[in-house]
Write an enzyme that holds these catalytic residues in place. Structure first.
Site, PDB file in Angstrom:
ATOM      1  CE  LYS A 181       0.710   1.148   4.606  1.00 62.85           C
ATOM      2  NZ  LYS A 181       1.571   2.238   5.034  1.00 62.85           N
ATOM      3  CG  ASP A 222      -1.011   0.140   8.297  1.00 62.91           C
ATOM      4  OD1 ASP A 222      -1.742   1.073   8.688  1.00 62.91           O
ATOM      5  OD2 ASP A 222       0.193   0.264   8.038  1.00 62.91           O
TER       6      ASP A 222
HETATM    7  O1  C5P Z   1      -0.403  -1.268  14.945  1.00 65.44           O
HETATM    8  P1  C5P Z   1       1.005  -1.499  14.504  1.00 65.44           P
HETATM    9  O2  C5P Z   1       1.620  -2.721  15.120  1.00 65.44           O
HETATM   10  O3  C5P Z   1       1.200  -1.444  13.043  1.00 65.44           O
HETATM   11  O4  C5P Z   1       1.819  -0.241  15.088  1.00 65.44           O
HETATM   12  C1  C5P Z   1       3.209  -0.222  15.244  1.00 65.44           C
HETATM   13  C2  C5P Z   1       3.583   0.884  16.222  1.00 65.44           C
HETATM   14  O5  C5P Z   1       3.305   2.169  15.651  1.00 65.44           O
HETATM   15  C3  C5P Z   1       2.799   0.853  17.518  1.00 65.44           C
HETATM   16  O6  C5P Z   1       3.452   0.088  18.476  1.00 65.44           O
HETATM   17  C4  C5P Z   1       2.736   2.312  17.920  1.00 65.44           C
HETATM   18  O7  C5P Z   1       3.917   2.661  18.604  1.00 65.44           O
HETATM   19  C5  C5P Z   1       2.758   3.051  16.612  1.00 65.44           C
HETATM   20  N1  C5P Z   1       1.421   3.509  16.152  1.00 65.44           N
HETATM   21  C6  C5P Z   1       0.810   4.607  16.763  1.00 65.44           C
HETATM   22  N2  C5P Z   1      -0.415   5.034  16.304  1.00 65.44           N
HETATM   23  C7  C5P Z   1      -1.019   4.414  15.262  1.00 65.44           C
HETATM   24  C8  C5P Z   1      -0.407   3.319  14.625  1.00 65.44           C
HETATM   25  C9  C5P Z   1       0.813   2.888  15.086  1.00 65.44           C
HETATM   26  O8  C5P Z   1       1.346   5.206  17.700  1.00 65.44           O
HETATM   27  N3  C5P Z   1      -2.197   4.869  14.843  1.00 65.44           N
END
Ligand code: C5P
Length: 297
Positions: A17, A143
């Protein structure tokens, strides 16, 4: 996501993406950030195949030795989560062929996880309702749900509350993938030192309007990513990539941006020829891998 089935195997092409827009709206009590983002799926794919394993085991084989193949892999997590949620006792042998670079902001791991949910749901004949798959996707990562709703969608909340938007034309991009990766958590953590949330968040309306009705130059002018300055401060080498792409605007590129939390950048071209032209020039600069990709209905 492209799904095919034959000889008891399910095969899925899991797309990368690009974020055409990403604004941070605030910090949440759970430590995540509230955001608003527009994503499109592009034709750069990982390939996953799923074969039933009546023993109940989940076994992943991956052609990238740099990735964990055990429970730390999001594909295995997705499989275990679906098994638990559905009460299914079957297992699967899964192969993952990686094409999407990791730590690039292209959503490869999330797309693989979404493919695992869809592939195993088919293989095990579960017919899990869409809303339940969305909830499982949201639990796996911010995502993941997008990849159940491509090729174009707005993500809100952590990114996991997804609403599809129409994409009735083709978009051609040039992609630059620098040899250094960026950690998403690092970028979000370092946002704290800057102004978060912004005093006046940028509205998503203009980029949606340009996607629906504008030409490549209109859409190019609306590209925006709040995470980009932080990623470039953490990894100053990235500014070379940014500047090289900016040099190619307004022609052959209508606009350029970093995707997600980086490190990949993309340029939006007027058409395929313009994207190929930009790719040739960028390749000569030795900035990293260069690819031409397309988003389409
Ligand atoms: O949800 P995901 O594992 O992809 O997110 C990775 C990291 O990115 C999370 O641990 C967080 O620190 C940060 N994040 C965030 N806010 C979001 C998405 C991700 O702070 N909306």
């Amino acid at each position: 996501m492209i799904v095919s089935e034959s000889d008891g195997l399910a095969r899925i092409l899991a797309p990368a993406k690009l974020n055409l827009f990403l604004e941070i709206l605030g910090r949440r009590p759970d430590g995540y950030h509230e955001l608003e983002t527009l994503m499109v799926a592009v034709d750069l794919y990982d390939t996953l195949t799923f074969a039933d394993d009546p023993s109940g085991q989940i076994v992943l084989t991956c052609d990238d030795p740099g990735l964990p193949a055990g429970r730390d892999n999001l594909v295995v997590k997705a499989a275990e989560l679906l098994k638990e949620a559905s009460g299914c006792s079957r297992g699967a042998s899964i192969t993952l062929e990686k094409q999407i670079p990791v730590r690039a902001g292209l959503g490869g791991g999330s797309s693989d996880a979404a493919a695992a949910l869809v592939g195993l749901d088919r293989l095990w004949g579960l017919q899990t309702p869409g809303a339940e798959l969305d909830a499982l996707a949201g639990a796996l990562g911010s995502d993941v749900a997008f990849f159940l709703h491509g090729p174009a969608a707005v993500g809100r909340g952590r990114g996991e509350r997804v609403e599809s938007v129409g994409l009735d034309r083709r978009l051609d991009f040039v992609l630059v993938i620098p040899p250094i990766g960026v950690s998403t958590a690092d970028v979000y953590q370092n946002l704290e030192r800057e102004q978060t949330p912004p005093e006046r968040p940028r509205p998503i309306g203009p980029v949606l309007e340009a996607l629906a009705h504008g030409g490549p130059a209109d859409l190019g002018g609306c590209l925006y990513n709040r995470l980009q300055p932080t990623a470039e401060r953490l990894r100053p080498e990235l500014s070379r990539v940014r500047d090289a792409l900016a040099e190619l605007c307004p022609s052959p590129l209508g606009g350029c941006l970093m995707s997600g939390s980086g490190s990949a950048y993309f340029g939006l071209a007027c058409d395929r020829n313009a994207a190929e032209d930009a790719a040739g020039r960028l390749l000569a600069l030795g900035l990293g891998q260069v690819r031409v990709v397309t988003a389409a209905r």
